[in-house]
Scaffold this motif. Sequence first.
Motif, PDB file in Angstrom:
ATOM      1  N   ARG A  50     -12.164 -27.043 -23.554  1.00  0.00           N
ATOM      2  CA  ARG A  50     -10.580 -27.500 -23.199  1.00  0.00           C
ATOM      3  C   ARG A  50      -9.632 -26.179 -22.778  1.00  0.00           C
ATOM      4  O   ARG A  50      -8.597 -26.409 -22.443  1.00  0.00           O
ATOM      5  CB  ARG A  50      -9.935 -27.930 -24.710  1.00  0.00           C
ATOM      6  CG  ARG A  50     -10.642 -29.116 -25.146  1.00  0.00           C
ATOM      7  CD  ARG A  50      -9.726 -29.972 -26.097  1.00  0.00           C
ATOM      8  NE  ARG A  50     -10.121 -31.333 -26.260  1.00  0.00           N
ATOM      9  CZ  ARG A  50     -10.691 -31.798 -27.433  1.00  0.00           C
ATOM     10  NH1 ARG A  50     -11.111 -30.964 -28.251  1.00  0.00           N
ATOM     11  NH2 ARG A  50     -11.023 -32.928 -27.646  1.00  0.00           N
ATOM     12  N   SER A  51     -10.457 -25.007 -22.627  1.00  0.00           N
ATOM     13  CA  SER A  51      -9.694 -23.965 -22.139  1.00  0.00           C
ATOM     14  C   SER A  51      -9.504 -23.996 -20.579  1.00  0.00           C
ATOM     15  O   SER A  51     -10.345 -24.353 -20.229  1.00  0.00           O
ATOM     16  CB  SER A  51     -10.483 -22.637 -22.605  1.00  0.00           C
ATOM     17  OG  SER A  51      -9.803 -21.566 -21.936  1.00  0.00           O
ATOM     18  N   SER A  52      -8.400 -23.461 -20.317  1.00  0.00           N
ATOM     19  CA  SER A  52      -8.101 -23.339 -18.828  1.00  0.00           C
ATOM     20  C   SER A  52      -9.028 -22.240 -18.239  1.00  0.00           C
ATOM     21  O   SER A  52      -9.054 -22.071 -16.999  1.00  0.00           O
ATOM     22  CB  SER A  52      -6.685 -23.208 -18.376  1.00  0.00           C
ATOM     23  OG  SER A  52      -6.280 -21.667 -18.831  1.00  0.00           O
ATOM     24  N   ARG A  53      -9.669 -21.502 -18.789  1.00  0.00           N
ATOM     25  CA  ARG A  53     -10.548 -20.347 -18.478  1.00  0.00           C
ATOM     26  C   ARG A  53     -11.969 -20.755 -18.960  1.00  0.00           C
ATOM     27  O   ARG A  53     -12.825 -19.783 -18.652  1.00  0.00           O
ATOM     28  CB  ARG A  53     -10.068 -19.063 -18.992  1.00  0.00           C
ATOM     29  CG  ARG A  53      -9.120 -18.559 -18.373  1.00  0.00           C
ATOM     30  CD  ARG A  53      -8.705 -17.178 -18.927  1.00  0.00           C
ATOM     31  NE  ARG A  53      -9.554 -16.239 -18.584  1.00  0.00           N
ATOM     32  CZ  ARG A  53      -9.204 -14.978 -17.968  1.00  0.00           C
ATOM     33  NH1 ARG A  53      -8.100 -14.785 -17.640  1.00  0.00           N
ATOM     34  NH2 ARG A  53      -9.989 -13.832 -17.706  1.00  0.00           N
ATOM     35  N   CYS A  54     -12.296 -22.033 -18.935  1.00  0.00           N
ATOM     36  CA  CYS A  54     -13.507 -22.479 -19.143  1.00  0.00           C
ATOM     37  C   CYS A  54     -14.124 -22.623 -17.822  1.00  0.00           C
ATOM     38  O   CYS A  54     -13.399 -23.428 -17.080  1.00  0.00           O
ATOM     39  CB  CYS A  54     -13.806 -23.667 -20.246  1.00  0.00           C
ATOM     40  SG  CYS A  54     -15.549 -24.278 -20.193  1.00  0.00           S
ATOM     41  N   VAL A  55     -15.645 -22.530 -17.517  1.00  0.00           N
ATOM     42  CA  VAL A  55     -16.034 -22.614 -16.346  1.00  0.00           C
ATOM     43  C   VAL A  55     -16.530 -24.145 -15.829  1.00  0.00           C
ATOM     44  O   VAL A  55     -16.333 -24.573 -14.826  1.00  0.00           O
ATOM     45  CB  VAL A  55     -17.306 -21.932 -16.059  1.00  0.00           C
ATOM     46  CG1 VAL A  55     -17.283 -20.457 -16.344  1.00  0.00           C
ATOM     47  CG2 VAL A  55     -18.383 -22.344 -17.081  1.00  0.00           C
ATOM     48  N   LYS A  56     -16.538 -24.916 -16.995  1.00  0.00           N
ATOM     49  CA  LYS A  56     -16.744 -26.522 -16.701  1.00  0.00           C
ATOM     50  C   LYS A  56     -15.754 -27.206 -16.065  1.00  0.00           C
ATOM     51  O   LYS A  56     -14.527 -26.920 -15.931  1.00  0.00           O
ATOM     52  CB  LYS A  56     -16.888 -27.127 -18.079  1.00  0.00           C
ATOM     53  CG  LYS A  56     -16.571 -28.458 -18.116  1.00  0.00           C
ATOM     54  CD  LYS A  56     -17.964 -29.106 -18.308  1.00  0.00           C
ATOM     55  CE  LYS A  56     -18.060 -30.683 -18.521  1.00  0.00           C
ATOM     56  NZ  LYS A  56     -17.483 -31.566 -17.326  1.00  0.00           N
ATOM     57  N   ASP A  57     -16.004 -27.889 -15.111  1.00  0.00           N
ATOM     58  CA  ASP A  57     -15.112 -28.569 -14.162  1.00  0.00           C
ATOM     59  C   ASP A  57     -14.444 -27.821 -12.994  1.00  0.00           C
ATOM     60  O   ASP A  57     -13.715 -28.322 -12.233  1.00  0.00           O
ATOM     61  CB  ASP A  57     -13.874 -29.325 -14.921  1.00  0.00           C
ATOM     62  CG  ASP A  57     -14.682 -30.241 -16.020  1.00  0.00           C
ATOM     63  OD1 ASP A  57     -15.387 -30.872 -15.476  1.00  0.00           O
ATOM     64  OD2 ASP A  57     -13.954 -30.511 -17.074  1.00  0.00           O
ATOM     65  N   LEU A  58     -14.784 -26.499 -12.780  1.00  0.00           N
ATOM     66  CA  LEU A  58     -14.591 -25.769 -11.596  1.00  0.00           C
ATOM     67  C   LEU A  58     -14.997 -26.314 -10.481  1.00  0.00           C
ATOM     68  O   LEU A  58     -16.361 -26.704 -10.596  1.00  0.00           O
ATOM     69  CB  LEU A  58     -14.836 -24.288 -11.657  1.00  0.00           C
ATOM     70  CG  LEU A  58     -14.081 -23.263 -12.506  1.00  0.00           C
ATOM     71  CD1 LEU A  58     -14.500 -21.933 -12.941  1.00  0.00           C
ATOM     72  CD2 LEU A  58     -12.586 -23.346 -12.018  1.00  0.00           C
TER      73      LEU A  58
END
Length: 152
Positions: A50-58
């Motif tokens: 859920r973090s805006s700095r998670c690589v998922k979904d970039l």
Amino acid sequence: MKFVKAEWDAAMHGFDLDPSAYLAELPKMRDALPSGAWAYASDAEHYSMRSSRCVKDLELAHISVPTGNRGTLAIEFAANRWKHESGLRIRYSAVSRFSIEYHRSIDWMQADTVLLDEILPREDGCLHEIALTDATITIHCQEIEALWGGEE
């Protein structure tokens, strides 16, 4: 990937993602990973979905491949407008191997997006594997520098 799970699940009609085995092994790699690779992989938000700095979904936006042995390989990922505040640029120094392997055909997505990634130590630096919705990127390099948004 050796520890991170990022696989298509036909029964679920989606991806089965689980970084927990990698996160359990990561502390053991502290002294074996180059400092930049360690900083990127061990960031507390890296695998926090859920973090805006998670690589998922970039979203894969651009790959710059050097033409000479001294250049830096760079991959740019655009922010997913529903999740990220900014995109991510990763620079790889002393690259000895770079490949993109396309393995499925998902035509319902507008862009190849990051599922998860994994960085493992190697004798001459590290191995970075990035699972995308439609491909896998593999890079062997000496060091990694990851920059979010306006960082320099």
